[in-house]
Each structure stands twice: as structure tokens, then as C-alpha cells.
Design an enzyme around this catalytic site. Structure first.
Site, PDB file in Angstrom:
ATOM      1  N   LEU A 144       0.845  -1.206   0.000  1.00 25.02           N
ATOM      2  CA  LEU A 144       0.000   0.000   0.000  1.00 25.02           C
ATOM      3  C   LEU A 144       0.879   1.254   0.000  1.00 25.02           C
ATOM      4  O   LEU A 144       0.667   2.183  -0.785  1.00 25.02           O
ATOM      5  CB  LEU A 144      -0.918   0.003   1.222  1.00 25.02           C
ATOM      6  N   CYS A 151       1.554   2.959  11.138  1.00 29.41           N
ATOM      7  CA  CYS A 151       1.869   1.611  10.644  1.00 29.41           C
ATOM      8  C   CYS A 151       2.861   1.552   9.499  1.00 29.41           C
ATOM      9  O   CYS A 151       3.809   0.772   9.540  1.00 29.41           O
ATOM     10  CB  CYS A 151       0.582   0.938  10.197  1.00 29.41           C
TER      11      CYS A 151
HETATM   12  C1  UGA Z   1      -3.052   1.318   7.049  1.00 36.67           C
HETATM   13  C2  UGA Z   1      -3.609   0.273   6.065  1.00 36.67           C
HETATM   14  O1  UGA Z   1      -4.358   0.920   5.032  1.00 36.67           O
HETATM   15  C3  UGA Z   1      -4.509  -0.720   6.788  1.00 36.67           C
HETATM   16  O2  UGA Z   1      -4.929  -1.746   5.886  1.00 36.67           O
HETATM   17  C4  UGA Z   1      -3.710  -1.346   7.939  1.00 36.67           C
HETATM   18  O3  UGA Z   1      -4.514  -2.258   8.672  1.00 36.67           O
HETATM   19  C5  UGA Z   1      -3.248  -0.239   8.866  1.00 36.67           C
HETATM   20  O4  UGA Z   1      -2.405   0.663   8.136  1.00 36.67           O
HETATM   21  C6  UGA Z   1      -2.503  -0.867  10.009  1.00 36.67           C
HETATM   22  O5  UGA Z   1      -1.491  -1.533   9.774  1.00 36.67           O
HETATM   23  O6  UGA Z   1      -2.978  -0.778  11.154  1.00 36.67           O
HETATM   24  P1  UGA Z   1      -4.022   3.561   8.131  1.00 36.67           P
HETATM   25  O7  UGA Z   1      -2.586   3.839   8.457  1.00 36.67           O
HETATM   26  O8  UGA Z   1      -5.035   3.671   9.217  1.00 36.67           O
HETATM   27  O9  UGA Z   1      -4.165   2.070   7.534  1.00 36.67           O
HETATM   28  O10 UGA Z   1      -4.498   4.559   6.973  1.00 36.67           O
HETATM   29  P2  UGA Z   1      -4.381   4.584   5.373  1.00 36.67           P
HETATM   30  O11 UGA Z   1      -5.709   4.830   4.826  1.00 36.67           O
HETATM   31  O12 UGA Z   1      -3.647   3.411   4.840  1.00 36.67           O
HETATM   32  O13 UGA Z   1      -3.509   5.902   5.112  1.00 36.67           O
HETATM   33  C7  UGA Z   1      -2.115   5.962   5.427  1.00 36.67           C
HETATM   34  C8  UGA Z   1      -1.516   7.248   4.920  1.00 36.67           C
HETATM   35  O14 UGA Z   1      -1.414   7.239   3.496  1.00 36.67           O
HETATM   36  C9  UGA Z   1      -2.314   8.506   5.268  1.00 36.67           C
HETATM   37  O15 UGA Z   1      -1.439   9.526   5.629  1.00 36.67           O
HETATM   38  C10 UGA Z   1      -3.033   8.817   3.955  1.00 36.67           C
HETATM   39  O16 UGA Z   1      -3.409  10.153   3.861  1.00 36.67           O
HETATM   40  C11 UGA Z   1      -1.958   8.444   2.965  1.00 36.67           C
HETATM   41  N1  UGA Z   1      -2.465   8.178   1.592  1.00 36.67           N
HETATM   42  C12 UGA Z   1      -3.372   7.201   1.367  1.00 36.67           C
HETATM   43  C13 UGA Z   1      -1.973   8.925   0.519  1.00 36.67           C
HETATM   44  O17 UGA Z   1      -1.140   9.831   0.705  1.00 36.67           O
HETATM   45  N2  UGA Z   1      -2.431   8.667  -0.741  1.00 36.67           N
HETATM   46  C14 UGA Z   1      -3.340   7.682  -0.987  1.00 36.67           C
HETATM   47  O18 UGA Z   1      -3.715   7.488  -2.172  1.00 36.67           O
HETATM   48  C15 UGA Z   1      -3.827   6.929   0.074  1.00 36.67           C
END
Ligand code: UGA
Length: 439
Positions: A207, A256
Site C-alpha cells: 500500500l 503503521c
Molecule cells: C493502514 C492500512 O491501510 C490498513 O490496511 C492497515 O490495517 C493499517 O495501516 C494498520 O497496519 O494498522 P491507516 O494507516 O489507518 O491504515 O491509513 P491509510 O488509509 O492506509 O492511510 C495511510 C496514509 O497514506 C495517510 O497519511 C493517507 O493520507 C496516505 N495516503 C493514502 C496517501 O497519501 N495517498 C493515498 O492514495 C492513500
């Protein structure tokens, strides 16, 4: 745990923690974290079959299944400092379980852990002479903050790993039966315990890799006349690639991604896989680069000096719909801006308490204001840090009027209508797109 209690009224779920004030908050009307939909579920289940307590020994004695969800931060000392997981809380918990359990018990790893942690856990738990038998399962959590309840209610998959011994398989089956109360069987997958532990690290690495990939291309777009949104739309329409997690941003945050990737990198180095380690470390390096680039772009755009300029951050949480600020890019950006002697006004609907803690002791002028109109009043620039929906809906004409001119907007999430902002009079700097300026 709240979701299990909600979906399975036949089970009694008790949460224990060493921190009494935390437990008191969970037992109060104001829960210690903001997560859409969580309040409702806790209210429906609390004191019915969901209990919060500090009686750890009692909790261990009474349980048939123990889910261990203690934190596993990145180690800050000794071998593997800055990379490996700090397992001291895990080990303490294992020893507590070993001392207090009175009957056979299933231990479920919920925390994200390095591969083979279950082995260490097994060794600790089987080191005592009494006849109690423990089965260790790995059941990583895949929910994302802000959408936790939705993800738990309707998960893409539930993964359960176990030893492939008769008792390991029996334990795994017991856990499958719990999730089967609401999750379709075909989405509950089982594996050996090491695959399960590794899958969690790999899912997060993949991801984060997508975000770093698109962010690296955003830098190239800014040098050429390409537009990152157009590029990502074209790329995402290939059904093999798909359209999720391709939003260019100021960088990913959260508790994470960075931790889990560094953990993966450490594991690879430990096993002598230098090239593999370097490959994944690149994902974190690009993320750091993206945050640095953002501040440098601000500095260049504002005529190479930020000293004395008043800059408003729209958002401080690491993503929308959460008050969590762990590893939020806003922390790094704030520190850099203060270093440049800018004055900061930080605005966020849910994260200001955490923001204050994160920036405590920082030597500079910082104020915290929830209302975005009030926060941006008299500022030279706005920098969007978090993709809160509310920032899309604001009256930017009104905001422009109240700001110092030349007014700048740096959209670190590409969520605003840049053409419209430019028409209003702003100098607009998106990520991975040509800036629009009036000078
Ligand atoms: C992440 C994973 O998505 C979950 O599947 C996992 O369970 C979790 O970590 C964990 O290990 O506990 P989370 O950190 O809560 O979840 O949030 P995300 O939605 O993954 O976003 C992470 C970061 O990436 C945020 O700062 C978000 O703004 C950024 N992001 C996300 C981007 O900059 N671009 C995107 O296209 C998507």
C-alpha cells in the site's frame, strides 16, 4: 473487540489495560479516540458483554482466548535501533499470561509483529513446568483508521495463521467460528503462522509503495508539463493496476506504514537479503523526500524566505476522519516551517490536542484554532495537510479577503478546486501539477 462483542452477544469480551485513566475514558461518555461509528457500538455493548477493566490478572484467569494488542513501536536503542520492532511489551504480556493463566488458552497475536514472533511467544509460554497448554495464532488486523467500523463489519478478508499441529488447527478453527458470526466463510482465510505474520507487513508495504510510486512521479510532473491527476487516472484505468491508493500527497503518515516497512527491511537485512532490503527502504526514503520537497516548494514560491510569515495549516491528522497524528507529515512540515522562522496557525477538526503534544517544546510562534476562517485570518499562506471534507466546502472568497496578499495556497492533498482558487486571486501550488500564480 467492540465489533466482536457487538456481533456476538453470546461471548463476554473484557478489555484490560495497565493504564487506569485510559480504562476510565473507555468507561465514560467521551471515548479516548475519535473513530466514526465506534461510540455507537461501544454504547450498545458496554456492560452488556463488553467490559473495560484494569484487572489484568483476573482477565487472564477468566479467558479462553486472549487477544494481545500491545504496541510494538520501532526500537529506539541497541541492535536494530530505528528499524526493528521493540518487543518488550509483548514479552511482558507473555510472561504475565504465563504466570496467571489457570487453564488451556488460545493466544491471538493482534499487534503487527516481525515474522517469527509467535515462536518467541511460544517459547516463553511453554517454559513453565505446569500442565497448561497454549496455542498461538496470528490474526493480523487490516482495518484503516477513519473507516475502522466499516472495515471490521465488512472486511476484505480475515487472516488466521496457526501451527499446523492438531491442536494448532483446532485453535484456528475456534477463531474462524468467532468471525463466522458475521464474516462470510470465503473471506476467512487460514495459513501457516509465518505466512500470516508476513502477509500483514507485506500488505502495508504494498500500500505504501503505491503512494511512494505516485509521489515520486508527482516530482517529475512538477518538472515537466504533466499533471499527476491526469497521469494517475490514465494509469488507474488499467484494471490490473486499479484506482485505489494513487492520490499524490504531501506524504503518507500513520503509525503503521513506516514502522512496518522498516521492520520488513530489518528482517531482510537480518537474513542477508541486502537488495530486497534496499528496495523496500526506498519506499520510506521517497516519503521523506516528498515531505522535504513540500517545504522547499513553499520556500521557493514565497521568494526564498518564510521568516515572519504567517502560515496556516489546514489539518494536522495523518488522514481525514481521525484525530490521530502519529507520523503525520504535518509534524515534519511544522518543524521545518518553524526552523525557517515562520509563524504557524494550526487548524484541525479533531487533532488539535494531539498536535499540541507533538509540537510541545518547539521554539517558535504557534497557535491552535479549530475554525478555519479564524485560523487563516491575516495569514500569508495556507497549506493543506489533511484531506478533511470540510476544507473542500469553505468560502474561499471570504478567506482570501481576510488574508495578507499575495495569498498562497499549497494543496498537499490536491483536494481543492485550483482553477477557482486562482480566479479568486490565490497563488496556487498543488502537488504534481503546474502552479498558477499572479506574478
Ligand atoms: C493502514 C492500512 O491501510 C490498513 O490496511 C492497515 O490495517 C493499517 O495501516 C494498520 O497496519 O494498522 P491507516 O494507516 O489507518 O491504515 O491509513 P491509510 O488509509 O492506509 O492511510 C495511510 C496514509 O497514506 C495517510 O497519511 C493517507 O493520507 C496516505 N495516503 C493514502 C496517501 O497519501 N495517498 C493515498 O492514495 C492513500
Amino acid at each position: 473487540m467492540a465489533m466482536i462483542a457487538y456481533k456476538c452477544p453470546q461471548y463476554k469480551v473484557t478489555l484490560v489495560d495497565i493504564n487506569p485513566s485510559r480504562i476510565a475514558q473507555w468507561n465514560s461518555d467521551v471515548l479516548p479516540i475519535y473513530e466514526p461509528g465506534l461510540d455507537e457500538i461501544v454504547k450498545k455493548t458496554r456492560d452488556r458483554n463488553l467490559f473495560f477493566s484494569i484487572e489484568i490478572e483476573k482477565g487472564i484467569k477468566e479467558a479462553d482466548i486472549i487477544f494481545v494488542s500491545v504496541n510494538t513501536p520501532t526500537k529506539t536503542f541497541g541492535a536494530g535501533a530505528g528499524m526493528a520492532a521493540d518487543l518488550q511489551y509483548w514479552e511482558k504480556t507473555a510472561r504475565q499470561i504465563q504466570s496467571h493463566a489457570e487453564s488451556n488458552c488460545i493466544i491471538v497475536e493482534k499487534s503487527t509483529l516481525p515474522v517469527k514472533t509467535a515462536l518467541a511467544m511460544e517459547r516463553i509460554l511453554t517454559s513453565n513446568a505446569n500442565a497448561i497448554h497454549f496455542d498461538i495464532l496470528s490474526n493480523p488486523e487490516f482495518l484503516a483508521e477513519g473507516t475502522a467500523i466499516e472495515n471490521l463489519e465488512n472486511p476484505d478478508r480475515v487472516l488466521i495463521g496457526s501451527r499446523e499441529t492438531p491442536s494448532g488447527l483446532r485453535a484456528r478453527n475456534d477463531l474462524v467460528e468467532i468471525y463466522a458470526n458475521w464474516v462470510p466463510r470465503k473471506r476467512i482465510i487460514t495459513s501457516n503462522i509465518w505466512s500470516s505474520e508476513l502477509s500483514k507487513l507485506v500488505a502495508n508495504a504494498f500500500l505504501a509503495q503505491r503512494i511512494s510510486s505516485i509521489n515520486s512521479i508527482s516530482a517529475l510532473c512538477e518538472k515537466t508539463e504533466a499533471n499527476i491527476t491526469e497521469v494517475s487516472t490514465a494509469v488507474a484505468m488499467d484494471s490490473r493496476i486499479g484506482d485505489k491508493f494513487l492520490n499524490a500527497s504531501v506524504g503518507f503518515g500513520g503509525s503503521c506504514f513506516k514502522k512496518d516497512i522498516l521492520n520488513l527491511v530489518y528482517l531482510c537485512r537480518y537474513y542477508g537479503l541486502q537488495e530486497v532490503a534496499d528496495y523496500w527502504e526506498g519506499v520510506v526514503k521517497i516519503n521523506d523526500y516528498q515531505k522535504e520537497r513540500f517545504v522547499l516548494n513553499m520556500l521557493t514560491a514565497m521568494f526564498n524566505t518564510l521568516a515572519g510569515k504567517k502560515i496556516c495549516l489546514f489539518g494536522f491528522a495523518f488522514k481525514a476522519d481521525t484525530g490521530d497524528t502519529r507520523e503525520s507529515p504535518a509534524i515534519f512540515i511544522s518543524r521545518q516551517l518553524i526552523e525557517e522562522k515562520a509563524e504557524l496557525v494550526i487548524s484541525d477538526p479533531k487533532a488539535l490536542d494531539n498536535a499540541k503534544k507533538d509540537l510541545e517544546g518547539l521554539n517558535g510562534k504557534i497557535s491552535y484554532i479549530v475554525d478555519p476562517y479564524e485560523a487563516s485570518y491575516g495569514c500569508d499562506a495556507i497549506a493543506v495537510m489533511t484531506e478533511w471534507e470540510t476544507y473542500r466546502q469553505l468560502d474561499y472568497k471570504k478567506i482570501f479577503k481576510s488574508m495578507t496578499k499575495l495569498a498562497f495556497i499549497f494543496d498537499g492533498r490536491n483536494i481543492l478546486d485550483h482553477d477557482k482558487l486562482f480566479e479568486i486571486g490565490f497563488n496556487v501550488f498543488p502537488i504534481g501539477k503546474p502552479p498558477q500564480t499572479h506574478f
